[in-house]
Design an enzyme around this catalytic site. Structure first.
Site, PDB file in Angstrom:
ATOM      1  N   HIS A 166       0.801  -1.230   0.000  1.00  0.00           N
ATOM      2  CA  HIS A 166       0.000   0.000   0.000  1.00  0.00           C
ATOM      3  C   HIS A 166       0.834   1.281   0.000  1.00  0.00           C
ATOM      4  CE1 HIS A 166      -3.592  -2.259   0.088  1.00  0.00           C
ATOM      5  NE2 HIS A 166      -3.718  -2.429   1.391  1.00  0.00           N
ATOM      6  N   HIS A 196      -9.589   2.301   0.864  1.00  0.00           N
ATOM      7  CA  HIS A 196      -9.491   1.129   1.730  1.00  0.00           C
ATOM      8  C   HIS A 196     -10.538   1.144   2.841  1.00  0.00           C
ATOM      9  CE1 HIS A 196      -7.538  -2.202   3.858  1.00  0.00           C
ATOM     10  NE2 HIS A 196      -6.675  -2.318   2.855  1.00  0.00           N
ATOM     11  N   GLU A 253     -11.652  -3.326  -2.630  1.00  0.00           N
ATOM     12  CA  GLU A 253     -10.718  -2.339  -3.155  1.00  0.00           C
ATOM     13  C   GLU A 253     -10.587  -2.493  -4.678  1.00  0.00           C
ATOM     14  OE1 GLU A 253      -7.043  -2.937  -0.678  1.00  0.00           O
ATOM     15  OE2 GLU A 253      -8.465  -4.214   0.385  1.00  0.00           O
TER      16      GLU A 253
END
Length: 348
Positions: A108, A182, A313
């Site tokens: 991420h 997220h 996501e």
């Protein structure tokens, strides 16, 4: 508050930077709250079949929670969402080294990715709804990525009960990019998500190794616990997934093309709240909250247990930089990266 968008003070970082809270409300009373730290959705209030509203996203009561957060609650993710194997990649003959913040892998965008920066905000009321435009310029070399990258994410809450997320980015050097949001959803407003019914518009998925890196294969979901082509409770095949703890954290290959198509439908049977996810992205990561460990103190003093929330996501495939057979997302100078996702809220 009436329909529109309002700004208020949310808190201050240790370096003195102010963080703002924006409250978006539509004509039907749906409320979405977003902070400029990480561009995080902190609250999402939706009605059930009796008209009772509940907050259906996980998060924290204050800024300190988001500063310390390691679960990415509600946050914008970049430069590259999901995992990059061994925290490195090659681009145009050059090697780049990234942080290993998820076992042996990069996750991420790194420990100080887009979820840990303060975005610049512009709020407006338009005929399309309440609009919050967030901008962040990531300098060349930030978290190991090449090029100065300007990202713009626009949240729009409209009267059709949709939250639109429109992403754009430009870069002065070639760089991998994969932006997403997220948020953790729990349409019951409490308890677990194991009874939620999920449908994914995906006939295939990308299998992963023991560190959740894709093997490079693309396999059919049919006959496996990954099959969500018709509505199925999330708990139905959970134990068949194996793992410790068992659960889902996988990329599904969406059947839709490059236009915005239905990707997922989530229904909570008792409240009859439903969420549809529409996107132009090739994949969607379904994560069932397996790694929530009961140690995270969230809103209202709740300690978030395993399976308290789930993520959907919209994304490029994980680790695409190492898999030429996956769709590629390298942003070059002069180009514009675009990603469009819609969260559509319904009562069924």
């Amino acid at each position: 508050m009436h329909k529109g968008i309002e700004k208020s003070r949310y808190g201050k970082l240790s370096n003195g930077t102010e963080v703002e809270l924006y409250t978006l409300q539509n004509a039907n009373g749906i409320i979405c709250k977003i902070i400029t730290f990480g561009g995080a959705i902190t609250e999402m209030h939706l009605p059930d079949h009796e008209g009772k509203f509940a907050d259906v996203v996980l998060g924290y009561d204050d800024l300190d929670g988001y500063v310390k957060d390691t679960s990415y609650f509600g946050a914008l993710i970049g430069r590259v969402a999901n995992r990059i194997a061994e925290g490195k990649f090659e681009l145009n003959g050059r090697s780049y080294t990234l942080a290993k913040n998820n076992g042996p892998n990069h996750l991420h965008g790194g420990p100080k990715g887009f979820h840990k920066v303060v975005w610049q905000a512009e709020a407006s009321n338009t005929d399309k709804g309440a609009v919050l435009r967030l901008t962040y310029t990531s300098p060349d070399g930030e978290e190991g990525y090449p090029g100065a990258l300007k990202a713009v994410v626009t949240y729009t809450l409209n009267d059709q009960n949709e939250l639109l997320l429109d992403y754009e980015a430009t870069s002065d050097q070639p760089t991998p990019i994969n932006l997403t949001n997220h948020s953790y959803w729990n349409l019951a407003g409490g308890g677990t998500i194991l009874d939620h019914l999920l449908t994914l518009e995906a006939d295939r998925f990308t299998p992963v190794d023991g560190t959740l890196i894709p093997t490079g294969e693309i396999k059919p979901v049919k006959g496996t616990p990954m099959e969500f082509t018709t509505a199925k409770s999330i708990g139905a095949d959970l134990q068949r997934m194996g793992g410790s703890p068992p659960g889902y954290d996988h990329n599904f290959v969406l059947n839709g093309g490059t236009k915005v198509n239905l990707a997922a439908r989530l229904v909570e049977p008792k409240s009859r709240r439903a969420l549809e996810v529409w996107t132009d992205q090739p994949g969607i990561q379904f994560y069932s909250g397996n790694f929530l460990d009961g140690l995270v103190k969230g809103k209202r003093g709740d300690f978030y247990q395993r399976y308290t929330g789930l993520c959907l996501e919209t994304q490029q495939f994980p680790d695409f930089v190492h898999h030429p057979n996956f769709p590629q997302s390298i942003l070059k100078p002069g180009e514009i990266y675009r990603q469009n996702t819609v969260f559509r809220f319904l009562v069924i």
